[in-house]
Design a protein around this motif. Structure first.
Motif, PDB file in Angstrom:
ATOM      1  N   LEU A   1      47.014  41.009  40.695  1.00 20.20           N
ATOM      2  CA  LEU A   1      47.319  42.330  41.250  1.00 20.20           C
ATOM      3  C   LEU A   1      48.742  42.789  40.929  1.00 20.20           C
TER       4      LEU A   1
ATOM      5  N   LYS B   1      45.625  43.576  36.394  1.00 20.99           N
ATOM      6  CA  LYS B   1      44.455  43.050  35.668  1.00 20.99           C
ATOM      7  C   LYS B   1      43.794  44.085  34.755  1.00 20.99           C
TER       8      LYS B   1
ATOM      9  N   GLY C   1      33.478  45.751  48.748  1.00 23.19           N
ATOM     10  CA  GLY C   1      34.648  45.913  47.891  1.00 23.19           C
ATOM     11  C   GLY C   1      34.251  46.372  46.498  1.00 23.19           C
TER      12      GLY C   1
ATOM     13  N   GLY D   1      37.115  46.407  43.965  1.00 20.78           N
ATOM     14  CA  GLY D   1      38.332  46.159  43.187  1.00 20.78           C
ATOM     15  C   GLY D   1      38.111  45.056  42.171  1.00 20.78           C
TER      16      GLY D   1
ATOM     17  N   ALA E   1      38.320  41.705  42.248  1.00 18.26           N
ATOM     18  CA  ALA E   1      37.481  40.564  42.633  1.00 18.26           C
ATOM     19  C   ALA E   1      36.013  40.981  42.699  1.00 18.26           C
ATOM     20  N   ALA E   2      35.763  42.179  43.224  1.00 19.91           N
ATOM     21  CA  ALA E   2      34.382  42.670  43.329  1.00 19.91           C
ATOM     22  C   ALA E   2      33.773  42.879  41.944  1.00 19.91           C
TER      23      ALA E   2
ATOM     24  N   THR F   1      36.349  53.277  49.589  1.00 15.82           N
ATOM     25  CA  THR F   1      36.324  54.495  48.766  1.00 15.82           C
ATOM     26  C   THR F   1      34.988  54.512  48.026  1.00 15.82           C
TER      27      THR F   1
ATOM     28  N   HIS G   1      34.651  54.424  44.157  1.00 17.99           N
ATOM     29  CA  HIS G   1      34.932  53.158  43.459  1.00 17.99           C
ATOM     30  C   HIS G   1      33.669  52.292  43.416  1.00 17.99           C
TER      31      HIS G   1
ATOM     32  N   LEU H   1      31.893  51.786  53.037  1.00 19.78           N
ATOM     33  CA  LEU H   1      31.976  50.622  53.932  1.00 19.78           C
ATOM     34  C   LEU H   1      32.323  51.107  55.344  1.00 19.78           C
TER      35      LEU H   1
ATOM     36  N   THR I   1      36.757  42.494  49.538  1.00 24.47           N
ATOM     37  CA  THR I   1      37.865  43.366  49.932  1.00 24.47           C
ATOM     38  C   THR I   1      39.035  42.463  50.293  1.00 24.47           C
ATOM     39  N   SER I   2      40.190  43.066  50.552  1.00 19.76           N
ATOM     40  CA  SER I   2      41.316  42.231  50.997  1.00 19.76           C
ATOM     41  C   SER I   2      41.403  42.177  52.527  1.00 19.76           C
TER      42      SER I   2
ATOM     43  N   MET J   1      42.939  39.102  54.737  1.00 18.67           N
ATOM     44  CA  MET J   1      43.933  38.367  53.946  1.00 18.67           C
ATOM     45  C   MET J   1      45.272  38.312  54.694  1.00 18.67           C
TER      46      MET J   1
ATOM     47  N   VAL K   1      38.529  35.995  49.930  1.00 18.80           N
ATOM     48  CA  VAL K   1      39.894  35.834  50.441  1.00 18.80           C
ATOM     49  C   VAL K   1      40.127  34.338  50.658  1.00 18.80           C
ATOM     50  N   TYR K   2      41.249  33.804  50.115  1.00 16.75           N
ATOM     51  CA  TYR K   2      41.490  32.368  50.261  1.00 16.75           C
ATOM     52  C   TYR K   2      42.727  32.062  51.094  1.00 16.75           C
TER      53      TYR K   2
ATOM     54  N   GLY L   1      36.902  31.112  49.576  1.00 22.82           N
ATOM     55  CA  GLY L   1      37.381  31.589  48.281  1.00 22.82           C
ATOM     56  C   GLY L   1      38.196  30.580  47.490  1.00 22.82           C
TER      57      GLY L   1
END
Ligand code: NAP
Length: 289
Positions: A69, A72, A132, A134, A136-137, A157, A160, A181, A200-201, A204, A228-229, A250
């Motif tokens: 981030l 990418k 999500g 973004g 990762a999605a 959104t 997206h 969502l 999604t984040s 996190m 999310v990890y 994650g």
């Protein structure tokens, strides 16, 4: 494979912010374990300097770079060659510098699938709710579509989510539904799903007390996969585990994409257990801070 005794080779992660990255600990542990003459550093790169930073990778002979981030997608047109899969996803997370030629790859789908495999989860024809749209999605959608899952994408959104569905439709035979969502849409889709993936984040660090899915919608015969990890056990995973759902963290995805990058840069087999232990240790330290 590189032998020790030669010049020190540099690998890095570029991101903004970058201070929280677990990749330096993970890769340096692996380099040390394999006695390779490599070092891994974290470089904060602001968006306006991305092109200069990428030119610097080639100029300085940096061997390999992880991109995260917010770079990418923006990094794709700056590379000399981009792997077909990274092009389809529209994002690069790993760069290999071969004598000044910068090649871009995306190893996130492999990481995502590793989490499923670790838990013996089969996704073909399964109804998967992906939260999500973004980076990762995108990697998760690519992997899920290729594995034959039935996808629904919910995102804050909606445009997206729609754009991701358009991109992913070409890869799969099933139709893909998209929605905003909201708790209302979660309540209508989740009861008909087998697997929910949080890409999604939400949840996190440092906002760890929130979850993308209201607790009452979680149930026993559901697979809950949280990308999310940090923290390792998110609120979503903790609540899902409490109702007896099958949970996937994650951290496996993170380690797996790291092992693939390690091999691309060094030619050596990655010491997966060493890398995982380094990540787990960092997550414990972060939890205690
Ligand atoms: P990203 O490209 O910035 O996407 C963020 C996603 O989260 C978007 O869909 C965004 O929705 C949504 N979002 C953000 N804040 C939200 C909020 N308050 N409410 C609802 N939706 C929200 O980030 P990313 O790279 O996909 O990363 C997402 C998460 O996955 C991060 O926690 C990251 O650490 C994790 N991740 C894990 C791995 C792994 O190896 N396990 C790999 C990559 C990422 P909009 O489209 O509306 O902005």
């Amino acid at each position: 494979m590189m032998q020790s005794g030669g010049p020190l080779l540099v690998c890095a992660v570029i991101a903004d912010p970058v201070a929280q990255s677990l990749s330096p600990a993970m890769h340096n542990a692996a380099f040390r374990h394999c006695r390779l003459p490599f070092v891994y550093v974290a470089w904060r790169v602001v968006s306006e300097k991305l092109a200069a930073a990428v030119a610097g990778i080639a100029a300085l002979g940096v061997r390999g770079v992880n991109v995260t981030l917010p770079h990418k997608e923006a990094v794709v047109p700056l590379l000399h060659l981009v792997d077909e899969r990274a092009r389809v996803i529209g994002a690069v997370n790993t760069i290999v510098n071969d004598n000044g030629v910068l090649r871009g790859y995306n190893t996130d789908p492999d990481g995502f699938v590793a989490g499923l495999l670790e838990h013996g989860i089969e996704v073909r024809d399964q109804r998967v709710l992906l939260l999500g749209a973004g980076g990762a999605a995108k990697a998760a959608a690519y992997a899920l579509a290729n594995l034959g899952a039935r996808l629904t994408i919910l995102n804050r959104t909606p445009s997206h989510a729609y754009a991701l569905a358009e991109r992913t439709r070409r890869l799969c035979t099933h139709s893909i539904e998209t929605q905003k969502l909201t708790n209302e849409h979660l309540a209508s889709f989740l009861p008909h799903c087998d697997i929910v993936v949080n890409a999604t984040s939400i949840g996190m660090w440092p906002k760890t007390d929130i979850s993308p899915v209201p607790c009452h919608l979680l149930r026993r015969n559901l697979v809950v996969y949280d990308l999310v990890y940090r923290p390792r056990a998110t609120r979503l995973l903790t609540e899902a585990q409490a109702v007896g759902a099958d949970v996937i963290a994650g951290v496996t995805m993170l380690v797996e994409q790291g092992t693939l990058a390690f091999t691309m840069w060094t030619g050596a087999e990655a010491p997966r257990a060493v890398m995982r232990a380094a990540v787990e240790q960092q997550l414990v330290v972060a939890h205690e801070e």
